[in-house]
Design a protein around this motif. Sequence first.
Motif, PDB file in Angstrom:
ATOM      1  N   LEU A  56      -4.619   6.638  -6.503  1.00 18.94           N
ATOM      2  CA  LEU A  56      -4.531   6.020  -7.516  1.00 18.94           C
ATOM      3  C   LEU A  56      -5.860   5.645  -8.460  1.00 18.94           C
ATOM      4  O   LEU A  56      -5.551   5.332  -9.662  1.00 18.94           O
ATOM      5  CB  LEU A  56      -3.690   4.837  -7.534  1.00 18.94           C
ATOM      6  N   PHE A  57      -6.935   5.837  -7.857  1.00 19.53           N
ATOM      7  CA  PHE A  57      -8.266   5.484  -8.284  1.00 19.53           C
ATOM      8  C   PHE A  57      -8.979   6.926  -8.500  1.00 19.53           C
ATOM      9  O   PHE A  57      -9.603   7.211  -9.501  1.00 19.53           O
ATOM     10  CB  PHE A  57      -8.860   4.500  -7.875  1.00 19.53           C
ATOM     11  N   VAL A  58      -9.407   7.532  -7.542  1.00 20.13           N
ATOM     12  CA  VAL A  58     -10.618   8.436  -7.234  1.00 20.13           C
ATOM     13  C   VAL A  58      -9.950   9.617  -8.017  1.00 20.13           C
ATOM     14  O   VAL A  58     -10.633  10.193  -8.879  1.00 20.13           O
ATOM     15  CB  VAL A  58     -10.622   8.700  -5.958  1.00 20.13           C
TER      16      VAL A  58
ATOM     17  N   GLN B 266       0.840  -1.146   0.054  1.00 24.34           N
ATOM     18  CA  GLN B 266      -0.113  -0.001  -0.115  1.00 24.34           C
ATOM     19  C   GLN B 266       0.920   1.185   0.133  1.00 24.34           C
ATOM     20  O   GLN B 266       0.574   2.267  -0.710  1.00 24.34           O
ATOM     21  CB  GLN B 266      -0.925  -0.121   1.275  1.00 24.34           C
ATOM     22  N   ALA B 267       1.947   1.309   0.764  1.00 24.40           N
ATOM     23  CA  ALA B 267       2.821   2.415   0.959  1.00 24.40           C
ATOM     24  C   ALA B 267       3.484   2.560  -0.565  1.00 24.40           C
ATOM     25  O   ALA B 267       3.798   3.741  -0.894  1.00 24.40           O
ATOM     26  CB  ALA B 267       3.977   2.223   1.913  1.00 24.40           C
ATOM     27  N   GLY B 268       3.874   1.485  -1.265  1.00 19.34           N
ATOM     28  CA  GLY B 268       4.566   1.304  -2.488  1.00 19.34           C
ATOM     29  C   GLY B 268       3.509   2.121  -3.701  1.00 19.34           C
ATOM     30  O   GLY B 268       3.990   2.985  -4.277  1.00 19.34           O
ATOM     31  N   LEU B 269       2.365   1.594  -3.457  1.00 21.34           N
ATOM     32  CA  LEU B 269       1.201   2.356  -4.536  1.00 21.34           C
ATOM     33  C   LEU B 269       1.174   3.749  -4.215  1.00 21.34           C
ATOM     34  O   LEU B 269       0.962   4.688  -5.022  1.00 21.34           O
ATOM     35  CB  LEU B 269       0.135   1.583  -4.287  1.00 21.34           C
ATOM     36  N   LEU B 270       1.218   4.214  -2.759  1.00 22.95           N
ATOM     37  CA  LEU B 270       0.988   5.679  -2.791  1.00 22.95           C
ATOM     38  C   LEU B 270       2.368   6.347  -3.148  1.00 22.95           C
ATOM     39  O   LEU B 270       1.894   7.332  -3.586  1.00 22.95           O
ATOM     40  CB  LEU B 270       1.178   5.815  -0.999  1.00 22.95           C
ATOM     41  N   PHE B 271       3.291   5.882  -3.018  1.00 29.48           N
ATOM     42  CA  PHE B 271       4.585   6.543  -3.443  1.00 29.48           C
ATOM     43  C   PHE B 271       4.493   6.566  -5.015  1.00 29.48           C
ATOM     44  O   PHE B 271       4.827   7.634  -5.683  1.00 29.48           O
ATOM     45  CB  PHE B 271       5.837   5.648  -3.165  1.00 29.48           C
ATOM     46  N   LEU B 272       3.879   5.481  -5.925  1.00 30.62           N
ATOM     47  CA  LEU B 272       3.806   5.648  -7.023  1.00 30.62           C
ATOM     48  C   LEU B 272       2.778   6.786  -7.564  1.00 30.62           C
ATOM     49  O   LEU B 272       2.961   7.771  -8.396  1.00 30.62           O
ATOM     50  CB  LEU B 272       3.229   4.413  -7.582  1.00 30.62           C
TER      51      LEU B 272
ATOM     52  N   GLY C  99      -2.615  11.024 -19.567  1.00 33.49           N
ATOM     53  CA  GLY C  99      -1.722   9.946 -19.577  1.00 33.49           C
ATOM     54  C   GLY C  99      -1.540   9.235 -18.517  1.00 33.49           C
ATOM     55  O   GLY C  99      -1.529   7.968 -18.195  1.00 33.49           O
ATOM     56  N   LEU C 100      -1.060  10.124 -17.593  1.00 31.77           N
ATOM     57  CA  LEU C 100      -0.942   9.679 -15.659  1.00 31.77           C
ATOM     58  C   LEU C 100      -2.096   9.096 -15.272  1.00 31.77           C
ATOM     59  O   LEU C 100      -2.063   8.085 -14.713  1.00 31.77           O
ATOM     60  CB  LEU C 100      -0.300  10.742 -15.173  1.00 31.77           C
ATOM     61  N   ALA C 101      -3.406   9.883 -15.551  1.00 36.00           N
ATOM     62  CA  ALA C 101      -4.463   9.341 -15.147  1.00 36.00           C
ATOM     63  C   ALA C 101      -4.885   7.822 -15.347  1.00 36.00           C
ATOM     64  O   ALA C 101      -5.342   6.957 -14.660  1.00 36.00           O
ATOM     65  CB  ALA C 101      -5.692  10.238 -15.472  1.00 36.00           C
ATOM     66  N   VAL C 102      -4.594   7.623 -16.684  1.00 35.39           N
ATOM     67  CA  VAL C 102      -4.991   6.276 -17.283  1.00 35.39           C
ATOM     68  C   VAL C 102      -3.834   5.246 -16.284  1.00 35.39           C
ATOM     69  O   VAL C 102      -4.255   3.978 -16.091  1.00 35.39           O
ATOM     70  CB  VAL C 102      -4.784   6.143 -18.782  1.00 35.39           C
ATOM     71  N   MET C 103      -2.765   5.635 -16.607  1.00 32.48           N
ATOM     72  CA  MET C 103      -1.474   4.807 -15.964  1.00 32.48           C
ATOM     73  C   MET C 103      -1.895   4.528 -14.423  1.00 32.48           C
ATOM     74  O   MET C 103      -1.510   3.262 -14.000  1.00 32.48           O
ATOM     75  CB  MET C 103      -0.107   5.433 -16.229  1.00 32.48           C
ATOM     76  N   LEU C 104      -2.197   5.585 -13.902  1.00 34.64           N
ATOM     77  CA  LEU C 104      -2.325   5.365 -12.174  1.00 34.64           C
ATOM     78  C   LEU C 104      -3.586   4.098 -12.092  1.00 34.64           C
ATOM     79  O   LEU C 104      -3.496   3.421 -11.274  1.00 34.64           O
ATOM     80  CB  LEU C 104      -2.448   6.613 -11.587  1.00 34.64           C
ATOM     81  N   ILE C 105      -4.566   4.307 -12.777  1.00 32.07           N
ATOM     82  CA  ILE C 105      -5.527   3.620 -12.521  1.00 32.07           C
ATOM     83  C   ILE C 105      -5.392   2.070 -12.929  1.00 32.07           C
ATOM     84  O   ILE C 105      -5.581   1.267 -12.533  1.00 32.07           O
ATOM     85  CB  ILE C 105      -6.901   3.965 -13.617  1.00 32.07           C
ATOM     86  N   VAL C 106      -4.429   1.846 -14.028  1.00 25.65           N
ATOM     87  CA  VAL C 106      -4.057   0.481 -14.406  1.00 25.65           C
ATOM     88  C   VAL C 106      -2.914   0.102 -13.218  1.00 25.65           C
ATOM     89  O   VAL C 106      -3.249  -1.069 -13.123  1.00 25.65           O
ATOM     90  CB  VAL C 106      -3.147   0.570 -15.683  1.00 25.65           C
ATOM     91  N   GLY C 107      -2.039   0.837 -12.691  1.00 26.37           N
ATOM     92  CA  GLY C 107      -1.346   0.514 -11.737  1.00 26.37           C
ATOM     93  C   GLY C 107      -2.139   0.044 -10.314  1.00 26.37           C
ATOM     94  O   GLY C 107      -1.706  -0.980  -9.520  1.00 26.37           O
ATOM     95  N   TYR C 108      -3.436   0.731  -9.968  1.00 27.69           N
ATOM     96  CA  TYR C 108      -3.996   0.219  -8.789  1.00 27.69           C
ATOM     97  C   TYR C 108      -4.690  -1.032  -9.142  1.00 27.69           C
ATOM     98  O   TYR C 108      -4.823  -1.937  -8.173  1.00 27.69           O
ATOM     99  CB  TYR C 108      -5.070   1.398  -8.818  1.00 27.69           C
ATOM    100  N   GLY C 109      -5.236  -1.187 -10.575  1.00 30.35           N
ATOM    101  CA  GLY C 109      -5.997  -2.392 -10.818  1.00 30.35           C
ATOM    102  C   GLY C 109      -5.008  -3.630 -10.684  1.00 30.35           C
ATOM    103  O   GLY C 109      -5.371  -4.670 -10.190  1.00 30.35           O
ATOM    104  N   LEU C 110      -3.736  -3.424 -11.119  1.00 29.56           N
ATOM    105  CA  LEU C 110      -2.798  -4.590 -11.223  1.00 29.56           C
ATOM    106  C   LEU C 110      -2.285  -4.928  -9.783  1.00 29.56           C
ATOM    107  O   LEU C 110      -2.064  -6.164  -9.077  1.00 29.56           O
ATOM    108  CB  LEU C 110      -1.391  -4.054 -11.923  1.00 29.56           C
ATOM    109  N   GLY C 111      -2.276  -3.779  -8.766  1.00 28.72           N
ATOM    110  CA  GLY C 111      -1.957  -4.018  -7.389  1.00 28.72           C
ATOM    111  C   GLY C 111      -3.073  -4.860  -6.704  1.00 28.72           C
ATOM    112  O   GLY C 111      -2.730  -5.824  -5.790  1.00 28.72           O
ATOM    113  N   LEU C 112      -4.300  -4.612  -7.076  1.00 30.34           N
ATOM    114  CA  LEU C 112      -5.295  -5.421  -6.540  1.00 30.34           C
ATOM    115  C   LEU C 112      -5.181  -6.900  -7.177  1.00 30.34           C
ATOM    116  O   LEU C 112      -5.270  -7.829  -6.078  1.00 30.34           O
ATOM    117  CB  LEU C 112      -6.695  -4.836  -6.969  1.00 30.34           C
ATOM    118  N   LEU C 113      -4.896  -6.967  -7.970  1.00 29.58           N
ATOM    119  CA  LEU C 113      -4.866  -8.400  -8.890  1.00 29.58           C
ATOM    120  C   LEU C 113      -3.604  -9.109  -8.136  1.00 29.58           C
ATOM    121  O   LEU C 113      -3.685 -10.254  -7.575  1.00 29.58           O
ATOM    122  CB  LEU C 113      -4.413  -8.307 -10.340  1.00 29.58           C
ATOM    123  N   PHE C 114      -2.713  -8.601  -7.601  1.00 26.66           N
ATOM    124  CA  PHE C 114      -1.491  -9.001  -7.069  1.00 26.66           C
ATOM    125  C   PHE C 114      -1.740  -9.282  -5.795  1.00 26.66           C
ATOM    126  O   PHE C 114      -1.336 -10.653  -4.985  1.00 26.66           O
ATOM    127  CB  PHE C 114      -0.412  -8.010  -7.166  1.00 26.66           C
TER     128      PHE C 114
END
Length: 352
Positions: free
Chosen positions: A279-281, A124-130, A159-174
């Motif tokens: 990362l999402f809102v 969670q801290a890593g996602l927040l740093f991203l 571009g960052l908005a799309v990338m951050l949403i993808v990163g959040y989704g991958l974090g949930l999958l992981f």
Amino acid sequence: MLWLLVAVPLVFAAAILIPEAHTTLFILSVLAIVPLAGLLSHATESVAAKTGDAAGGLLNATLGNLTELVIALAALRAGEYTLVKSSIAGAIVTNTLFMLGASFFLGGLKYHFQEFNRASARLQAGLLFLATVGLLMPSAVAEMDSTSAAAVTQKLSLGLAVMLIVGYGLGLLFSLKTHREIFAAAEHAHNDEMPWPIGLALGTLAGVTVLVALVSEIFVESVQKAAEAFGMTPAFVGFIVVALVGGAAEMASAFSGARKNRLDLSVGIALGSASQIALFVAPVLVLLSYVIGPSPMDLQFAPGVVVMVLLATITAMFVTNSGRSAWFVGVLVLMVYLIFAITLYVLPPRMQ
């Protein structure tokens, strides 16, 4: 405290009958959110007892953040982008520092040491740093001495908005699918309280979340005028007051979990909520501004705001590194939050 539920119909009635009584609406809305937060807390714990603390914390963070999303959408339609960004940054900092620090402190008063899953906190801290890096880039680009800086910032934000949403989704999958065994909750003390049936708990979560969102809208509409009466600056209101009241439901669940030695639930709610907002809102609001906003919104935040979010993230990474906590760790985190709050309170309005 359930007797305070009488404030819920009262605040709706007051909003219709005396819409100009901002101070009264402010007080009633705060009183109404307190018992609703308590109901949401018990319902979340009941769901977590069936699904596990990781999924329970995610569910609470998601439902709790619906309040911030509803408030932000209303401001987005009105073109109040400064208010949107202020509420986003304030929620990130408040959840990361105040909610996490208070959970450590309250749990530490009852237990000598508490343990939580270090891997989950690190994720969670890593996602927040991203997300912090994502917020930093548009602000850096905006400082360029160029007539095209605004256009570049807008394209970069999209571009960052799309990338951050993808990163959040991958974090949930992981965390919930491919490597879920890593994020199993630490051992906890036995909880003698019987959880609610899952149907009742989910129904309560849905109903109370809607009520919290409606009451929060009344709160936000009245808080600015009430703040003037109490001598609070706009920055203090956006970062501190709105964020604290908007996150009351999540805080009730996090604090209750800490007192019951279920610190995985508390850490999951605090950091999970902060990373979800970042990362999402926030990215979703950028995308929605192209549809419902008067003009596209970017991810450019004031330099001071980015610094606060960055320092909050670094603090969270530092205190969760060991997987153990005590009451003084909570005090240290709360002091960082108080430093921010005092700075915003004394800052003159023209400098905000």
